[in-house]
Design a protein around this motif. Structure first.
Motif, short mmCIF file in Angstrom:
data_model
loop_
_atom_site.label_atom_id
_atom_site.label_comp_id
_atom_site.label_asym_id
_atom_site.label_seq_id
_atom_site.Cartn_x
_atom_site.Cartn_y
_atom_site.Cartn_z
N ILE A 95 0.86 -1.18 0.00
CA ILE A 95 0.00 0.00 0.00
C ILE A 95 0.89 1.23 0.00
N LEU A 96 0.56 2.19 -0.82
CA LEU A 96 1.24 3.49 -0.84
C LEU A 96 0.17 4.54 -0.57
N ILE A 97 0.40 5.36 0.43
CA ILE A 97 -0.61 6.31 0.87
C ILE A 97 0.05 7.62 1.26
N GLU A 98 -0.62 8.71 1.00
CA GLU A 98 -0.08 10.03 1.31
C GLU A 98 -0.14 10.28 2.82
N ARG A 99 0.97 10.74 3.40
CA ARG A 99 1.02 11.06 4.83
C ARG A 99 0.16 12.29 5.09
N ASN A 100 -0.63 12.21 6.16
CA ASN A 100 -1.44 13.36 6.56
C ASN A 100 -1.58 13.38 8.08
N LYS B 83 -3.64 12.14 9.98
CA LYS B 83 -4.16 10.90 10.57
C LYS B 83 -3.17 9.75 10.40
N ALA B 84 -1.91 10.07 10.20
CA ALA B 84 -0.89 9.05 9.93
C ALA B 84 -0.83 8.00 11.03
N ASP B 85 -0.88 8.42 12.30
CA ASP B 85 -0.82 7.44 13.40
C ASP B 85 -2.00 6.48 13.36
N SER B 86 -3.18 6.98 13.06
CA SER B 86 -4.37 6.12 12.97
C SER B 86 -4.26 5.17 11.79
N ILE B 87 -3.71 5.65 10.68
CA ILE B 87 -3.52 4.80 9.50
C ILE B 87 -2.54 3.67 9.82
N ILE B 88 -1.43 4.01 10.46
CA ILE B 88 -0.44 3.00 10.82
C ILE B 88 -1.05 1.96 11.76
N ASP B 89 -1.79 2.40 12.77
CA ASP B 89 -2.44 1.47 13.70
C ASP B 89 -3.42 0.55 12.98
N LEU B 90 -4.23 1.11 12.09
CA LEU B 90 -5.22 0.31 11.36
C LEU B 90 -4.55 -0.73 10.48
N LEU B 91 -3.56 -0.31 9.70
CA LEU B 91 -2.90 -1.25 8.79
C LEU B 91 -2.10 -2.31 9.53
N THR B 92 -1.58 -1.96 10.69
CA THR B 92 -0.88 -2.95 11.52
C THR B 92 -1.83 -4.07 11.93
N LYS B 93 -3.07 -3.73 12.23
CA LYS B 93 -4.08 -4.73 12.61
C LYS B 93 -4.38 -5.70 11.47
N TYR B 94 -4.15 -5.26 10.23
CA TYR B 94 -4.37 -6.12 9.07
C TYR B 94 -3.10 -6.82 8.62
N GLY B 95 -2.03 -6.73 9.41
CA GLY B 95 -0.81 -7.47 9.10
C GLY B 95 0.18 -6.72 8.23
N PHE B 96 0.06 -5.41 8.15
CA PHE B 96 1.00 -4.61 7.37
C PHE B 96 2.02 -3.94 8.28
N LYS B 97 3.19 -3.71 7.70
CA LYS B 97 4.25 -3.01 8.41
C LYS B 97 4.67 -1.82 7.56
N GLN B 98 4.87 -0.68 8.21
CA GLN B 98 5.35 0.49 7.48
C GLN B 98 6.80 0.28 7.09
N ASP C 97 9.38 17.88 -4.22
CA ASP C 97 9.67 19.24 -4.64
C ASP C 97 8.59 20.12 -4.02
N ALA C 98 8.54 21.35 -4.36
CA ALA C 98 7.56 22.26 -3.76
C ALA C 98 6.15 21.73 -3.93
N GLY C 99 5.43 21.61 -2.82
CA GLY C 99 4.04 21.18 -2.87
C GLY C 99 3.82 19.68 -2.87
N THR C 100 4.87 18.88 -2.86
CA THR C 100 4.73 17.43 -2.87
C THR C 100 4.71 16.92 -1.44
N ARG C 101 3.74 16.09 -1.12
CA ARG C 101 3.66 15.52 0.22
C ARG C 101 4.42 14.21 0.27
N GLU C 102 4.77 13.84 1.46
CA GLU C 102 5.50 12.59 1.69
C GLU C 102 4.51 11.42 1.67
#
Length: 90
Positions: free
Chosen positions: A48-53, A55-70, A78-83
């Motif tokens: 999964i590739l997802i834009e950091r925002n 709610k990043a901590d909630s996203i990490i917690d949710l995906l961890t419950k489904y067996g994913f690791k960040q 560059d200017a205006g690009t999110r991580e």
């Protein structure tokens, strides 16, 4: 306008589950993930590739419950690009 989540569409129309998701919905990523229970729990989905925002901590917690690791990913910025955040199924 009717809104359907991918899990429902996949089940109703017999569409294969994806092996990769790229989610970019301008801050609603967590809510999109909440609607994807069947997709997230299906072992076909490996990455999964997802834009950091904010709610990043909630996203990490949710995906961890489904067996994913960040995982660390290299992102061109560059200017205006999110991580982005990357996840792999363990």
């Amino acid at each position: 306008m009717e809104i359907l989540n991918y899990s429902k569409v996949s089940k109703d129309y017999n569409i294969n589950y994806p092996n990769h998701l790229k989610i970019d919905v301008d801050g609603c990523d967590y809510e999109v993930l909440l609607g994807g229970e069947l997709t997230l729990s299906n072992n076909a989905l490996q990455t999964i590739l997802i834009e950091r925002n904010d709610k990043a901590d909630s996203i990490i917690d949710l995906l961890t419950k489904y067996g994913f690791k960040q995982v660390e990913i290299s992102t061109f910025k560059d200017a205006g690009t999110r991580e982005n955040m990357g996840f792999v199924r363990l």
